[in-house]
Design an enzyme around this catalytic site. Sequence first.
Site, mmCIF file in Angstrom:
data_model
loop_
_atom_site.group_PDB
_atom_site.id
_atom_site.type_symbol
_atom_site.label_atom_id
_atom_site.label_comp_id
_atom_site.label_asym_id
_atom_site.label_seq_id
_atom_site.Cartn_x
_atom_site.Cartn_y
_atom_site.Cartn_z
ATOM 1 N N ASP A 61 0.818 -1.215 0.000
ATOM 2 C CA ASP A 61 0.000 0.000 0.000
ATOM 3 C C ASP A 61 0.847 1.258 0.000
ATOM 4 O O ASP A 61 2.014 1.255 0.396
ATOM 5 C CB ASP A 61 -0.976 0.019 1.175
ATOM 6 N N GLU A 118 -0.627 -2.130 5.205
ATOM 7 C CA GLU A 118 0.297 -2.040 6.342
ATOM 8 C C GLU A 118 0.247 -0.662 6.986
ATOM 9 O O GLU A 118 0.371 -0.527 8.196
ATOM 10 C CB GLU A 118 1.723 -2.360 5.880
#
Length: 389
Positions: free
Chosen positions: A79, A137
């Site tokens: 991400d 994350e």
Amino acid sequence: MERKIQQLAAEYHQYVIAMRRHFRMHPELGGEEVATQKKIIAELEALGLQPRAAAGTGVIVEVQGPLPGKTVAIRADIDALPVQDEIAQPYRSQNEGLCHACGHDGHMAMLLGLVKIFTALSEEVKGTIRFLFQPSEEKFPGGAEAMIADGAMEGVDAVIGAHLWQPLQVGTIGITYGPMMASPDEFSISIQGKGGHGSMPHQTIDPISVGAQIALALKAITGNDIKRNELAVLSLGVFKAGSVFNIIPDTALLQGTVRSFSQEVRENVFARIEQICGGICSAHGATFSFEPVYGYPPVINHPEVSAMVAAAGREVLKEEGVIELQPAMVGEDFSFYQQQAPGAFIFVGIGNPEKGLVYPHHHPKFDMDEEGLRIGMEVMARTAVKLLR
């Protein structure tokens, strides 16, 4: 096999750079990595593999050798951040307000390179390598637990992960043999006072004064209430109260973070925060509410797995290239994987002042020396082989 890994890491280096730049150009936030997931799956299927979606926008894939053996998992986060990209490079983000300003573009590119390495070496692998492309994350509560719920760690004997790390010079890796990254806990304190005119403070209960005393008292916790052999950080990031210069407000808000490496310290710090708030508010006639938020568990490296990483690092970079680090006070949800199997998390150097690559993680001008991608890929591959043996 190690010689072949070295050759393949060099051979696939340009592919990994191209993948990293593609992902830098097309960042997506946690839980929204739809195009990222599609690209990863396409690259894996082109290798003849059978990837599967996991944790919504994540991916799991395996490379199995012809003989049964251990299972080693390697994880990368995928991400991006809500940051405007300001690098003057052709691979600058094309998605307004989004940027891979933490290195996750390089993490998934390295993992794709590792898949290619072990696909090429699959006939020599005894056991299974499982590759985890994890979403979210950066976005609490993180994607690790969802990956685990989707079977990411079933039957896994050991797990490794890496973070491309700007504070380290390219050509080095960093490792610990125990605590590596802290628990990123949060807290919020709401103070209820009694507002009034600034010229008549005797008629009020000033939440700004109360909040200021609490802020100063909290800073003493890590100095006075934590054992000398424990590490902890307490920082305030928010202090909000009032909006008019001559009006004492009713309320004040303080928010901050606590970073530590044990559940005992986490609980002790939060208990002291609440105790301090209670004492100061009671002394001034104010009331308060306290909300602690427990973040990820600390990343605690398994000494034996770390030793294998270090050995692999010395093979690639010689003795001077492997640096034993002090624990970092940042957080990472890799810790959830370590609760399922012995694991180690490492830092791979990507900083290079000579090239102007000096901007820290989460900065709009964050970038990396891409030689670190080859190094990280080779060290991780060699470590995985050692763990299988």
